[in-house]
Design a protein around this motif. Sequence first.
Motif, PDB file in Angstrom:
ATOM      1  N   GLU A   2       0.829  -1.204   0.000  1.00  0.00           N
ATOM      2  CA  GLU A   2       0.000   0.000   0.000  1.00  0.00           C
ATOM      3  C   GLU A   2       0.866   1.257   0.000  1.00  0.00           C
ATOM      4  O   GLU A   2       0.554   2.236  -0.681  1.00  0.00           O
ATOM      5  N   THR A   3       1.959   1.220   0.762  1.00  0.00           N
ATOM      6  CA  THR A   3       2.849   2.383   0.828  1.00  0.00           C
ATOM      7  C   THR A   3       3.438   2.683  -0.537  1.00  0.00           C
ATOM      8  O   THR A   3       3.409   3.824  -1.000  1.00  0.00           O
ATOM      9  N   ASP A  43      -0.332   1.725   5.873  1.00  0.00           N
ATOM     10  CA  ASP A  43      -1.636   1.302   5.369  1.00  0.00           C
ATOM     11  C   ASP A  43      -2.057   2.077   4.123  1.00  0.00           C
ATOM     12  O   ASP A  43      -3.153   1.896   3.614  1.00  0.00           O
ATOM     13  N   GLY A  45      -2.425   5.320   4.084  1.00  0.00           N
ATOM     14  CA  GLY A  45      -2.995   6.598   4.500  1.00  0.00           C
ATOM     15  C   GLY A  45      -1.980   7.717   4.316  1.00  0.00           C
ATOM     16  O   GLY A  45      -0.792   7.473   4.102  1.00  0.00           O
ATOM     17  N   GLU A  63     -13.004  12.306   5.472  1.00  0.00           N
ATOM     18  CA  GLU A  63     -11.819  11.445   5.449  1.00  0.00           C
ATOM     19  C   GLU A  63     -10.681  11.964   6.322  1.00  0.00           C
ATOM     20  O   GLU A  63      -9.655  11.309   6.474  1.00  0.00           O
ATOM     21  N   TRP A  81      -4.503  13.724   9.122  1.00  0.00           N
ATOM     22  CA  TRP A  81      -4.426  12.336   8.664  1.00  0.00           C
ATOM     23  C   TRP A  81      -5.601  12.076   7.723  1.00  0.00           C
ATOM     24  O   TRP A  81      -6.749  12.384   8.038  1.00  0.00           O
ATOM     25  N   ILE A  82      -5.298  11.481   6.558  1.00  0.00           N
ATOM     26  CA  ILE A  82      -6.321  11.137   5.576  1.00  0.00           C
ATOM     27  C   ILE A  82      -6.434   9.620   5.526  1.00  0.00           C
ATOM     28  O   ILE A  82      -5.442   8.916   5.274  1.00  0.00           O
ATOM     29  N   GLU A  83      -7.635   9.129   5.741  1.00  0.00           N
ATOM     30  CA  GLU A  83      -7.875   7.689   5.776  1.00  0.00           C
ATOM     31  C   GLU A  83      -7.584   7.046   4.416  1.00  0.00           C
ATOM     32  O   GLU A  83      -7.965   7.592   3.379  1.00  0.00           O
ATOM     33  N   PRO A  84      -6.926   5.885   4.420  1.00  0.00           N
ATOM     34  CA  PRO A  84      -6.536   5.249   3.165  1.00  0.00           C
ATOM     35  C   PRO A  84      -7.709   4.893   2.248  1.00  0.00           C
ATOM     36  O   PRO A  84      -7.595   5.016   1.027  1.00  0.00           O
ATOM     37  N   ASP A  85      -8.844   4.480   2.805  1.00  0.00           N
ATOM     38  CA  ASP A  85      -9.984   4.106   1.963  1.00  0.00           C
ATOM     39  C   ASP A  85     -10.450   5.277   1.096  1.00  0.00           C
ATOM     40  O   ASP A  85     -10.818   5.096  -0.055  1.00  0.00           O
ATOM     41  N   LEU A  87      -8.667   7.605  -0.089  1.00  0.00           N
ATOM     42  CA  LEU A  87      -7.649   7.933  -1.093  1.00  0.00           C
ATOM     43  C   LEU A  87      -7.706   7.041  -2.322  1.00  0.00           C
ATOM     44  O   LEU A  87      -6.967   7.257  -3.280  1.00  0.00           O
ATOM     45  N   TRP A  96      -6.179  16.764  -1.667  1.00  0.00           N
ATOM     46  CA  TRP A  96      -5.233  16.901  -0.558  1.00  0.00           C
ATOM     47  C   TRP A  96      -3.844  17.312  -1.040  1.00  0.00           C
ATOM     48  O   TRP A  96      -3.184  18.128  -0.390  1.00  0.00           O
TER      49      TRP A  96
END
Length: 107
Positions: A2-3, A43, A45, A63, A81-85, A87, A96
């Motif tokens: 994911e990263t 994750d 994010g 988010e 912080w921005i939630e990965p889902d 994005l 962002w």
Amino acid sequence: AETEAMLDRVEQRVAGRSVRETPMFGVVAVMVDEAMLVAVGKDGGLLARVDASADAVLLERPEASRAEMGNGRSMGWGWIWIEPDALASDDVLDFWLDQCLARLDSA
């Protein structure tokens, strides 16, 4: 995985600028012109560094949440912080990144 995928997406959007990755505090920071643009979590994010004057309005987005360094330790104004889902949407990522680039470009 994911990263790496998120790093690729971010770097595609800032092509043409001086960009490098720097591991720090369990995330990978994306530096643009030697200033931190964002950092990508394990994750996928995003830790967004935004203009502190826009912080309160930006935190109203679903988010977004106040970034923390450890449980309950706020990183303060301008760190979101921005939630990965969320994005998964290119529109959300672009929004962002535009906010983060605006901070860099106004400095």
